[in-house]
Design an enzyme around this catalytic site. Sequence first.
Site, PDB file in Angstrom:
ATOM      1  N   ASP A 251      94.446  97.512  59.617  1.00  0.00           N
ATOM      2  CA  ASP A 251      95.197  98.087  58.511  1.00  0.00           C
ATOM      3  C   ASP A 251      94.177  98.341  57.393  1.00  0.00           C
ATOM      4  OD1 ASP A 251      97.056  99.110  56.818  1.00  0.00           O
ATOM      5  OD2 ASP A 251      98.524  97.506  57.074  1.00  0.00           O
TER       6      ASP A 251
HETATM    7  C1  BGC Z   1      99.764 100.268  55.316  1.00  0.00           C
HETATM    8  C2  BGC Z   1      99.686 100.969  56.674  1.00  0.00           C
HETATM    9  C3  BGC Z   1      99.226 102.383  56.466  1.00  0.00           C
HETATM   10  C4  BGC Z   1      97.869 102.354  55.805  1.00  0.00           C
HETATM   11  C5  BGC Z   1      97.239 103.705  55.588  1.00  0.00           C
HETATM   12  C6  BGC Z   1      98.473 100.398  54.544  1.00  0.00           C
HETATM   13  O1  BGC Z   1      98.632  99.962  53.231  1.00  0.00           O
HETATM   14  O2  BGC Z   1     100.088  98.916  55.502  1.00  0.00           O
HETATM   15  O3  BGC Z   1     100.926 100.932  57.314  1.00  0.00           O
HETATM   16  O4  BGC Z   1      99.192 103.061  57.688  1.00  0.00           O
HETATM   17  O5  BGC Z   1      98.002 101.734  54.535  1.00  0.00           O
HETATM   18  O6  BGC Z   1      97.894 104.399  54.589  1.00  0.00           O
END
Ligand code: BGC
Length: 747
Positions: A251
């Site tokens: 993530d």
């Molecule tokens: C989120 C993810 C997301 C990623 C990219 C993170 O803060 O938890 O689900 O895909 O950001 O935007």
Amino acid sequence: MNLLLTLLFESLHRKENRMNKQQLKELLSQLTLDEKIGMIHGCTLFKSKAVTRLGIPSLVTSDGPMGVRNEFQEHAWFPLGNTDDFTLYLPCNSALAATFNKELAYEAGTVLGDEARGRGKDMILAPGINIHRDPRCGRNFEYMSEDPYLISEICVPFIKGIQTNDVSACVKHFAFNNQETRRMDVDTYVDERAIWEIYFPGFYAAIKKAGCKSIMGAYNQFRGQYCCHNEYLIQEVLRNEWGFDGVVVSDWGGVHDTLEAAKNGLDLEMSVTDDYDDYYMANPLKKAIEDHLVDASLIDEKVLHILNVMNELNMLDGDRKSGTFNSISNMQKIQSVSDESIILLKNDNGALPLNPKKGEKILVIGDNANRVHANGGGSGEIKALYEISPLLGIKMLLGGNYEVAYEPGYYTRVVGNVWGREVSENWQATSLDQSLDLAIKQNKVLPDDVIDHLNKEYLERALSACDDADHVIYIGGLNHDYDVEAQDKDSLKLPYGQDRIIEKLLEKRRDMIIVMIGGSPIDMSSWEPSVNGILFHYYNGLLSGTSLANVLFGKVNPSGKLPTTFPRSLDDVPSKIYGEYPGDDSVTYHEGILVGYRHYDYNNIQPLYPFGHGLSYTEFDYSNLKIVDNTFANNDILCSVHLDVTNIGASFGKEVVQLYVGAKDSTVLRPRQELKGFEKIALTPGEKQSITFELNKMDFSYYDTETKSYQVDACTYQILIGSSSRSIHLEATFDNTKSYTIERSSY
Ligand code: BGC
């Protein structure tokens, strides 16, 4: 036939152009260490480095579950602001699950994949499939359900649909990302049965059954180690047991340790800041290799995973689908989903559908009638090509022969939506320290006394508008100030004093129809008994208002079902009763396997609306249940279940026939019943359809912590057939005389 042959020829031809394993290894052997390192971490906020001299492109990722996100500047989290990235907004994952329709899940997947490819993406960061452990979780709307079987049955076709477009799905967040409070660090402790019966099956299905090419680690920790480089989760389970050779992506900002990331199976580190060379899997990793702390072969493994997926997506041979976006056919597919995800919670005295006469006045009250939701929620936000609000949808459906009046009823200024935020605010970065809450508070909201004054005025206006209205529809609920990434709710109660407003309006108009829109269960207990007609839907895509109007006025017969229990109150919620949510630095899932309906059933707690609930404007009769024992055949199917369903009402309708299994006299704790089959059928009045479910060994099993395998006991099982988990129409037993053991990663 000719078309089929052409498609077959094309797909064979396309495969021939792909590299074989040996060729991929040769390609790998030509890469320098720097080039390899460049491929395994972000070189912009959403992509990794290309190696142009060898024809290896960047891997371009994009959010997310509800459509392809707008374009950002490469190195800063600010929208580009061009007009070329408007896109189709799909119903959120909970809405998709509420259709209980596997074919539609596939169709929705093809739309998302097509749009992603059309926008030049290689990997779409979806679907989100974390369990709805607690209704307060701010991201529940991005996830599907409280039930692992429903999640599996919906996410598999969805992922397959995405991946038919030469785009990788990226299922997220592995694992135990069930709360937003302290999401970056919270350390989760979950017992073995709950892991293997509740929290893993969706991910297992995504990887093993759908062939999902990528998976995203969660921000949180599991048993003291961050999930993005958790040895147990990624190495032991995902890689070794499930044999996953696709790409494990962190993530964004979820990596905390170079050595662990190198050794524990992470392939691609992404983050939210532009200091790419300092990412854990950039210069620090190179140094660790030079210092002989990390074996260079580990980097090769990572690069090979990435090359492998690129090869499967036809990124290396140039013969690749190009996708389309904003197409009319994709819009139509999305509308099929939004039409089927609306849930008729209550319909006493045939309150719905509304059937106004020409010239009548329809009064619509409530902020959600006049609000669009696509542009909020966090990383799921969409710059939608358009979104039909309920008010617009109602007016579009009724046309010029009716009077549609609107009153907001209460004041709200939603600041969680992107377009309401300061342009200079780096939301993604601030969200990592839980500061969205703060951002909302700091936003220049009106002082309380002014808001109180407005609220009084709005309510008075709404009450007096009721006087000459022929029909009154209240459209309220939640919005993305509440259902939002990086923040949990502290209650299930409606915001903006809506309970009191609804009660007041009901005093005047007992016939008022209520529509609740939100991303998670809402406590309606204070007014629910006094209302005849209640509809609920999740954030429902670009034709949300059209679909709602279709259902309100009977153009579409509702067929959505709740993918998650609506409790009477927060006090009934398992994670609240047993503690802990949102807990402290660490959270133990004391409720174990008793999540969602498993808890309400086991503890005889009456929910407001049970799992699987959803009414129709027609009526269905269930008959002729027959169980055919198949154990003699000695294969995976233990029995088949046959029944008939007849539409005995006056209108065409769709029904979700649900099958639950319950073990009688089990020696271990078992839920009273568990969903193990569902079929959505469409019937005209008087039409009858025969349905067959085949139940395999896994459908009767529980996870045995001693043998670390799934176990089927020789005992009597109840087979329950219903239109919800609490509306069981047919019941029979199946006497299973043999016990079975199922290796936990071989089903
Ligand atoms: C989120 C993810 C997301 C990623 C990219 C993170 O803060 O938890 O689900 O895909 O950001 O935007």
